[in-house]
Design a protein around this motif. Structure first.
Motif, PDB file in Angstrom:
ATOM      1  N   UNK A   1       0.816  -1.235   0.060  1.00 22.58           N
ATOM      2  CA  UNK A   1       0.043   0.020   0.058  1.00 22.58           C
ATOM      3  C   UNK A   1       0.802   1.305   0.034  1.00 22.58           C
ATOM      4  N   UNK A   2       2.052   1.024   0.527  1.00 19.13           N
ATOM      5  CA  UNK A   2       3.018   2.382   0.562  1.00 19.13           C
ATOM      6  C   UNK A   2       4.251   1.925   0.285  1.00 19.13           C
ATOM      7  N   UNK A   3       4.837   2.075  -0.904  1.00 18.15           N
ATOM      8  CA  UNK A   3       5.954   1.202  -1.359  1.00 18.15           C
ATOM      9  C   UNK A   3       7.199   2.085  -0.708  1.00 18.15           C
ATOM     10  N   UNK A   4       7.626   2.063   0.522  1.00 17.98           N
ATOM     11  CA  UNK A   4       8.583   2.460   1.029  1.00 17.98           C
ATOM     12  C   UNK A   4       9.374   1.736   2.023  1.00 17.98           C
TER      13      UNK A   4
ATOM     14  N   UNK B   1      16.691   3.291   0.088  1.00 18.49           N
ATOM     15  CA  UNK B   1      17.416   4.082  -0.744  1.00 18.49           C
ATOM     16  C   UNK B   1      16.841   5.109  -1.548  1.00 18.49           C
ATOM     17  N   UNK B   2      15.661   5.308  -1.217  1.00 16.80           N
ATOM     18  CA  UNK B   2      14.780   6.406  -1.961  1.00 16.80           C
ATOM     19  C   UNK B   2      14.132   7.061  -0.933  1.00 16.80           C
ATOM     20  N   UNK B   3      14.185   8.529  -1.408  1.00 19.01           N
ATOM     21  CA  UNK B   3      13.637   9.256  -0.202  1.00 19.01           C
ATOM     22  C   UNK B   3      12.149   9.038  -0.178  1.00 19.01           C
ATOM     23  N   UNK B   4      11.440   9.507   0.821  1.00 18.61           N
ATOM     24  CA  UNK B   4       9.996   9.451   0.890  1.00 18.61           C
ATOM     25  C   UNK B   4       9.352  10.699   1.537  1.00 18.61           C
ATOM     26  N   UNK B   5       8.280  11.000   1.389  1.00 18.01           N
ATOM     27  CA  UNK B   5       7.616  12.149   2.360  1.00 18.01           C
ATOM     28  C   UNK B   5       6.343  11.403   3.132  1.00 18.01           C
ATOM     29  N   UNK B   6       6.178  11.926   4.289  1.00 20.52           N
ATOM     30  CA  UNK B   6       4.952  11.283   5.046  1.00 20.52           C
ATOM     31  C   UNK B   6       4.157  12.720   5.762  1.00 20.52           C
ATOM     32  N   UNK B   7       3.052  12.198   6.163  1.00 20.84           N
ATOM     33  CA  UNK B   7       2.387  13.019   6.987  1.00 20.84           C
ATOM     34  C   UNK B   7       2.032  12.109   8.074  1.00 20.84           C
ATOM     35  N   UNK B   8       1.108  12.888   9.025  1.00 24.04           N
ATOM     36  CA  UNK B   8       0.643  12.117  10.072  1.00 24.04           C
ATOM     37  C   UNK B   8       0.293  12.954  11.389  1.00 24.04           C
ATOM     38  N   UNK B   9      -0.049  12.216  12.437  1.00 22.75           N
ATOM     39  CA  UNK B   9      -0.194  12.836  13.983  1.00 22.75           C
ATOM     40  C   UNK B   9      -0.205  12.020  14.998  1.00 22.75           C
ATOM     41  N   UNK B  10       0.102  12.697  16.035  1.00 23.58           N
ATOM     42  CA  UNK B  10       0.002  12.148  17.296  1.00 23.58           C
ATOM     43  C   UNK B  10      -1.390  12.609  17.852  1.00 23.58           C
ATOM     44  N   UNK B  11      -2.311  11.848  17.658  1.00 26.08           N
ATOM     45  CA  UNK B  11      -3.735  12.216  17.682  1.00 26.08           C
ATOM     46  C   UNK B  11      -4.485  12.254  18.995  1.00 26.08           C
ATOM     47  N   UNK B  12      -3.850  13.056  19.973  1.00 23.21           N
ATOM     48  CA  UNK B  12      -4.087  12.894  21.418  1.00 23.21           C
ATOM     49  C   UNK B  12      -5.594  13.230  21.764  1.00 23.21           C
ATOM     50  N   UNK B  13      -6.309  12.508  22.575  1.00 26.18           N
ATOM     51  CA  UNK B  13      -7.574  12.784  23.003  1.00 26.18           C
ATOM     52  C   UNK B  13      -7.350  12.995  24.371  1.00 26.18           C
ATOM     53  N   UNK B  14      -7.506  14.243  24.911  1.00 28.85           N
ATOM     54  CA  UNK B  14      -7.149  14.775  26.250  1.00 28.85           C
ATOM     55  C   UNK B  14      -8.610  14.591  26.992  1.00 28.85           C
TER      56      UNK B  14
END
Ligand SMILES: O=P(O)(O)OC[C@H]1O[C@H](O)[C@H](O)[C@@H](O)[C@@H]1O
Length: 297
Positions: free
Chosen positions: A133-136, A161-174
């Protein structure tokens, strides 16, 4: 807060740490430190509980959360990775919202403890399933330092051996005592309103949420402070490595629409997420790493 899960110990790591399972064999690392109680699900390296002794919990996890291998847990600190939300591409490919890390099994790599708290490390590395699903090639490490605060550092290492970009979050529920006795300080002066086509709006300072909110704020100088008046405390959040702060509460209609949240669950939670949401993401060159962090106290 986790007693209702009816856990059974299958491995005692030390007097304070154990691996416990629910009746479906869903695994948790349970921490009973003299100063606090905490728990992670190994599924997603997901912090589901943190409570300093004698205080209200700092983290909200839904009492209706579903613990199942193919589902994300409602509440706690989901690790959204390697993308945030959905894009045209992830929708076309029918890929899960917020990436696959939160529905993958992580490996408990290391634990150490002292009088102040515990350090825990979880690992998740690329494999044939992730590459389909994410070829890295990657190794992601969650470093958790639990003391009188929660410090979570997500280290994304490029092992290919290939650069990649990512996005995401530490999705804290306080966890908060009552959304009606609550205010947020320290957010950036404008935000992109995800509930209104991303329109840029001005922030009230402090903000008193009074309805559904799903907003992307720029990173601001200083801490974000939640005034949790019902619990007579402030919760302070300091992030690093993020390009934005996502703030979310589904409010009543949203909570009612979730099978895994009680209808009134929105009253005692508020999400403040250390997030990477920009279209370009974060670029990680081969052999390099990037850290995304949140500190909550
Ligand atoms: O229901 P989930 O996939 O866990 O997402 C929960 C929420 O996460 C973030 O806060 C997003 O900004 C919201 O749009 C989303 O609804």
């Amino acid at each position: 807060m986790i007693a209702h899960l009816g856990l059974t110990t299958i491995k005692q790591i030390s007097s304070n740490l154990s691996i416990q399972v629910n009746q479906d064999n869903f695994e948790f690392l349970v921490i009973n430190h003299p100063k606090f109680d905490a728990a992670f699900a190994l599924h997603g390296a997901h912090l589901v509980h943190f409570q300093i002794k004698g205080q209200a919990p700092l983290i909200y996890t839904s009492s209706n959360a579903i613990y199942s291998a193919d589902k994300a847990i409602r509440g706690g600190v989901p690790i959204c990775w390697p993308w945030f939300g959905s894009t045209v591409e992830t929708k076309q490919k029918n890929l899960p919202s917020h990436g696959f890390a939160r529905t993958s099994k992580w490996q408990l790599n290391d634990t150490s403890e002292n009088e102040q708290g515990v350090d825990i490390e979880f690992l998740f590395a690329s494999n044939s399933e992730t590459k389909s699903v994410w070829n890295n090639d990657f190794q992601v490490t969650l470093k958790a330092q639990l003391t009188d605060q929660i410090k979570l550092t997500l280290v994304t290492k490029n092992t290919g051996d290939q650069g990649f970009t990512y996005r995401g979050a530490l999705h804290s529920y306080l966890h908060i005592g009552d959304i009606k006795q609550f205010a947020v300080n320290g957010l950036a002066s404008t935000y992109s309103d995800s509930l209104d086509h991303g329109v840029i709006k001005n922030t009230q300072q402090p903000a008193y949420p009074s309805g559904p909110i799903d907003a992307i704020f720029a990173v601001n100088e200083g801490d974000i402070v939640l005034e949790d008046k019902a619990n007579q405390r402030n919760i302070t959040i300091r992030n690093q490595g993020n390009d934005s702060v996502v703030v979310w509460n589904p409010w009543e209609e949203g909570a009612k629409a979730f099978v895994d949240m009680p209808d009134d669950g929105y009253k005692t939670m508020f999400c403040v997420e250390s997030a990477i949401t920009a279209k370009q993401g974060v670029y990680v060159a081969p052999n390099q790493q990037h850290c995304l962090q949140t500190v909550i106290k």
